[in-house]
Scaffold this motif. Structure first.
Motif, PDB file in Angstrom:
ATOM      1  N   GLY A 108       0.643   4.032  -2.883  1.00 24.84           N
ATOM      2  CA  GLY A 108      -0.094   5.088  -2.187  1.00 24.84           C
ATOM      3  C   GLY A 108      -0.677   6.154  -3.101  1.00 24.84           C
ATOM      4  N   PHE A 109       0.168   6.703  -3.973  1.00 27.87           N
ATOM      5  CA  PHE A 109      -0.300   7.771  -4.838  1.00 27.87           C
ATOM      6  C   PHE A 109      -1.324   7.264  -5.853  1.00 27.87           C
ATOM      7  N   LEU A 166       0.815  -1.205   0.000  1.00 30.00           N
ATOM      8  CA  LEU A 166       0.000   0.000   0.000  1.00 30.00           C
ATOM      9  C   LEU A 166       0.852   1.260   0.000  1.00 30.00           C
ATOM     10  N   VAL A 167       1.968   1.218   0.703  1.00 33.30           N
ATOM     11  CA  VAL A 167       2.874   2.364   0.693  1.00 33.30           C
ATOM     12  C   VAL A 167       3.404   2.596  -0.717  1.00 33.30           C
ATOM     13  N   PHE A 221      -8.908   5.243  -1.676  1.00 37.37           N
ATOM     14  CA  PHE A 221      -8.996   5.295  -0.218  1.00 37.37           C
ATOM     15  C   PHE A 221      -9.844   6.476   0.232  1.00 37.37           C
ATOM     16  N   ASN A 222      -9.726   7.591  -0.449  1.00 34.44           N
ATOM     17  CA  ASN A 222     -10.526   8.771  -0.122  1.00 34.44           C
ATOM     18  C   ASN A 222     -12.016   8.459  -0.259  1.00 34.44           C
ATOM     19  N   ARG A 264     -17.715   2.630  -1.616  1.00 35.31           N
ATOM     20  CA  ARG A 264     -16.856   3.529  -2.398  1.00 35.31           C
ATOM     21  C   ARG A 264     -17.652   4.502  -3.247  1.00 35.31           C
ATOM     22  N   SER A 320     -16.531  10.594  -2.157  1.00 34.30           N
ATOM     23  CA  SER A 320     -15.764  11.777  -1.760  1.00 34.30           C
ATOM     24  C   SER A 320     -16.456  13.062  -2.217  1.00 34.30           C
ATOM     25  N   ILE A 369      -3.544   4.822  -5.532  1.00 32.20           N
ATOM     26  CA  ILE A 369      -4.844   4.435  -4.982  1.00 32.20           C
ATOM     27  C   ILE A 369      -5.334   5.429  -3.936  1.00 32.20           C
ATOM     28  N   GLN A 370      -4.754   6.633  -3.932  1.00 28.24           N
ATOM     29  CA  GLN A 370      -5.130   7.637  -2.955  1.00 28.24           C
ATOM     30  C   GLN A 370      -6.612   7.999  -3.075  1.00 28.24           C
ATOM     31  N   GLN A 371      -7.089   8.183  -4.318  1.00 26.67           N
ATOM     32  CA  GLN A 371      -8.479   8.565  -4.523  1.00 26.67           C
ATOM     33  C   GLN A 371      -9.422   7.444  -4.107  1.00 26.67           C
TER      34      GLN A 371
END
Length: 278
Positions: free
Chosen positions: A101-102, A97-98, A108-109, A145, A162, A104-106
């Motif tokens: 991160g960039f 996930l790290v 997770f949001n 989601r 979101s 899948i950021q949206q």
């Protein structure tokens, strides 16, 4: 082959990792029990809704939270049953996930926003909402989601959760049964304002979707450039179909104004020509 031997038979074996028939049997039992329990829980909430002890939107939100939590627990239980090392998997997932991160950021949001929507209850199934781009729709499904809304054109829109958290959203169904709307119309200067007020109120009484309590009222809103601007304000529980209601009122206003010789002026300008004669 005895039943005990069958259950102990390894269906999949890779190194130290193996899955036996008994593991699959236990996993299937867990899934069946979970489905049965979820049906009982859903039936319980449906009975509460039918009894009037909880509204449909709240029941759906609470049930969705319980369903997601139960399936997460069941998923972890099945992995444990199959002999998967959860600590190793979680450590590997964290590293993955790290790294992503960039990317899948949206996602997770949207997931976090969905959890907030379900817990806060500011938007429920059946609510009529208006998005920032003036799209009005009725909430059909609140997912983890994304959520689905049905617009006035009977189109299903899939909206990331979101959007409901970060953008400005108007909930016309929030904490009230009726919503106020208005119809604006201009009449020619010199018209009988008392007659115009009376005719507008008559139009509102002829539309069954308009509430009688609170009563509709008329407001002389402004002295326009070429007309007196009146507003007919009314309340209705049919917020989702408010545009159709306003259309009905406009038809009735046009008919009554014609019958009573009330003029609806169009914008006009006086142009003075000055010639320079030498």
């Amino acid at each position: 082959m005895h039943l005990k031997d069958f259950f102990n038979y390894d269906l999949v074996s890779v190194g130290k990792f193996s899955i036996s028939a008994f593991d699959l049997f236990i996993s299937g039992v867990i899934v069946i029990i979970t489905i049965f329990l979820l049906r009982l829980i859903k039936k319980f909430f449906n009975n509460r809704v039918n009894a009037g002890k909880i509204d449909k939107g709240s029941a759906f939100s609470i049930y969705s939270i319980i369903k997601y939590l139960m399936w997460i627990i069941v998923f972890l239980m099945i992995l444990e049953t199959l002999g998967v090392n959860l600590n190793l998997m979680l450590a590997g997932s964290a590293a993955l996930l790290v790294g992503l991160g960039f990317g899948i950021q949206q996602i997770f949001n949207d997931l976090v926003s969905g959890i907030i929507l379900l817990f806060e209850g500011n938007m429920k199934v059946g609510d009529v909402i208006q998005l920032e781009n003036n799209i009005v729709g009725k909430v059909k499904v609140i997912g983890l989601r994304t959520s689905k809304i049905k617009t006035r054109d009977d189109i299903i829109m899939i909206v990331p959760n979101s959007k409901f958290i970060s953008d400005r959203v108007i909930n016309w169904s929030h904490e009230q049964g009726s919503t106020r709307f208005l119809v604006e119309v201009g009449v020619a200067y010199g018209s009988d304002t008392e007659q115009v007020t009376r005719l507008l109120l008559e139009c509102s009484k002829e539309v069954p979707e308009i509430d009688v309590n609170p009563e509709p009222f008329v407001r002389l809103n402004d002295f326009g450039d070429s007309a007196l601007i009146f507003q007919l304000l009314f309340w209705t529980k049919e917020a989702f179909r408010s545009e159709n209601i306003r259309s009905k009122i406009r038809y009735k206003i046009d008919r009554k104004f014609r019958a009573n010789n009330i003029k609806i002026p169009f914008p006009q300008r006086d142009v003075h020509m000055i010639s320079d004669n030498k």
